[in-house]
Design an enzyme around this catalytic site. Structure first.
Site, short mmCIF file in Angstrom:
data_model
loop_
_atom_site.label_atom_id
_atom_site.label_comp_id
_atom_site.label_asym_id
_atom_site.label_seq_id
_atom_site.Cartn_x
_atom_site.Cartn_y
_atom_site.Cartn_z
N ASP A 132 54.79 19.81 87.81
CA ASP A 132 55.03 19.65 89.25
C ASP A 132 55.19 18.17 89.59
O ASP A 132 54.20 17.46 89.80
CB ASP A 132 53.86 20.26 90.00
CG ASP A 132 54.04 20.31 91.49
OD1 ASP A 132 55.16 20.07 91.97
OD2 ASP A 132 53.04 20.57 92.20
N GLU A 166 55.97 14.40 98.86
CA GLU A 166 55.98 15.86 99.05
C GLU A 166 54.57 16.43 99.05
O GLU A 166 54.28 17.39 99.77
CB GLU A 166 56.81 16.52 97.94
CG GLU A 166 57.07 18.01 98.16
CD GLU A 166 55.98 18.91 97.61
OE1 GLU A 166 55.95 20.11 97.99
OE2 GLU A 166 55.15 18.44 96.80
N GLU A 167 53.69 15.83 98.26
CA GLU A 167 52.33 16.36 98.14
C GLU A 167 51.45 16.02 99.34
O GLU A 167 50.34 16.53 99.45
CB GLU A 167 51.68 15.83 96.85
CG GLU A 167 52.39 16.21 95.56
CD GLU A 167 52.26 17.69 95.21
OE1 GLU A 167 51.65 18.44 96.00
OE2 GLU A 167 52.78 18.08 94.15
#
Length: 397
Positions: A132, A166-167
């Site tokens: 990821d 994004e996290e």
């Protein structure tokens, strides 16, 4: 397990040497040269730490790598921060191509170094971001380059967008809206077990701050415990989770108490306490659920109000953006299995055009992402290259 007798001084050199061994010792499903390039790219991405907020080094390396390959590169500052850069890359003269391929280059903490191990049947690559989402980034780039080299893809047909943040609520992708890209199709990369995602849950994140009054713990009636206020509020929230909407496609709406802290010492009545909370939405809207959150917390903390101080603030709720409802995703490509996922992505953070197609695919499992055992097999990584090729050709057909 393959073991080297002596590790070189440089871990990167050792990992590279083992990657070369992997190419020699197994039969890859890609051509050896392409497989070697895939492993090398994946290795460099993982070995460059890029925890959210600290993405500069990986962005700098990736920009330099793609520029060396002949791609045009644009970088975009996120929230005015020169150290946090989105990357737009295109092999031709057209920056606003019909096909946009995208993923994120940040990871969750903590950083775990790159490792590669082989046995007689499989090669396993581990490290933070190995799944990821640096697996998606590496496979997307190699698939695109392969199709360009084979002249199955024209340089002006495609662009790559790799974003930060994004996290942590998607600030990178939201900033990318200012690039004014208008692709007909976007292929997003996240771990989907090599399947096409048909959709993912919505998201509402917030911080709950509780306010008290400090006092000596021997005389608690002289103060008000922010910890007690917080515990009452969180208990009400967990009860609320049983009532929140569910759906046949996405299952139950869930509440996660991610981080809780409060007080300064065991013998002091806590003046402040807080909790960071994430709600994964299976049905309904963030506005509806946010309203219910406020109602139940207010009702649960009313008992802490004292006569003459009814207007005193017991808590505040700070929402991390507007949130989003469940996201349905295109999956009309033959030859792929499908999956519905519970995690969130950058898809809702990028403004959607009428008629635009959006696909979500990536190698590896979300079940190991964010963990201390995040890892992917080389065969899954190679398969992803082939699958991205299929998605690219389908998108342009």
């Amino acid at each position: 397990m393959f073991v080297l007798a002596r590790r070189p001084a440089s871990w990167m050199n050792w990992a590279g040497a083992l990657a070369d061994h992997v190419i020699v010792s197994r039969v890859p499903s890609l051509a050896p040269r392409i497989c070697k390039e895939l492993i090398s790219l994946h290795r460099h991405l993982i070995s460059t730490e890029s925890i959210s907020g600290n993405e500069y080094d990986v962005g700098k390396w990736l920009s330099k790598h793609l520029k060396h390959e002949g791609w045009a590169i644009e970088t975009q500052m996120v929230n005015g921060d020169k150290s946090r850069l989105n990357i737009l890359a295109y092999p031709g003269k057209v920056r606003n191509a019909d096909l946009l391929i995208s993923s994120h280059i940040d990871t969750v903490p903590p950083f775990y170094p790159y490792k590669i191990q082989s046995n007689d049947s499989e090669t396993i690559i581990s490290g933070r971001g190995s799944v990821d989402a640096k697996a998606s980034v590496a496979a997307q780039i190699i698939a695109t380059k392969k199709l360009l080299a084979e002249k199955k893809l024209k340089p002006d047909d495609v662009a790559l967008l790799y974003v930060v943040g994004e996290e942590v609520h998607g600030d990178g992708m939201r900033a990318a809206n200012a690039l004014k890209l208008t692709p007909k199709t976007i292929i997003f990369g996240e771990p989907t077990e090599g399947k096409l995602a048909t959709g993912h849950k919505g998201m509402l994140g917030f911080t709950l701050n509780a306010f008290g009054k400090a006092a000596h713990s021997g005389y608690p009636w002289l103060g008000r415990s922010a910890n007690e206020v917080l515990v009452k509020a969180l208990t009400a929230l967990m009860q609320l989770s049983l009532e929140l909407p569910k759906s046949e496609k996405y299952g139950f709406t869930t509440i996660n108490l991610g981080k809780i802290e409060g007080g300064v010492a065991g013998n002091v009545v806590a003046q402040n306490a807080s909790a960071q909370i994430a709600i994964r939405i299976a049905a309904g809207t963030p506005d509806e659920i946010g309203k219910r959150v406020q109602e139940v917390i207010k009702a649960a903390t009313n008992e802490f109000k004292t006569p003459g101080h009814e207007d005193e603030e017991m808590f505040e709720i700070v929402f991390a953006g507007k949130g989003y409802a469940p996201v349905d995703i295109d999956h009309d490509v033959e030859g792929f299995g499908t999956i519905t996922v519970n995690y969130g992505t950058d898809i809702p953070n990028l403004d959607k055009l009428d008629g635009q197609k959006r696909y979500l695919y990536g190698p590896g499992s979300i079940l190991v992402a964010h963990s201390d055992h995040e890892a992917i097999t080389l065969s899954d990584l190679e398969t992803a290259v082939k699958d991205y090729e299929k998605l690219i050709l389908h998108s342009l057909s």
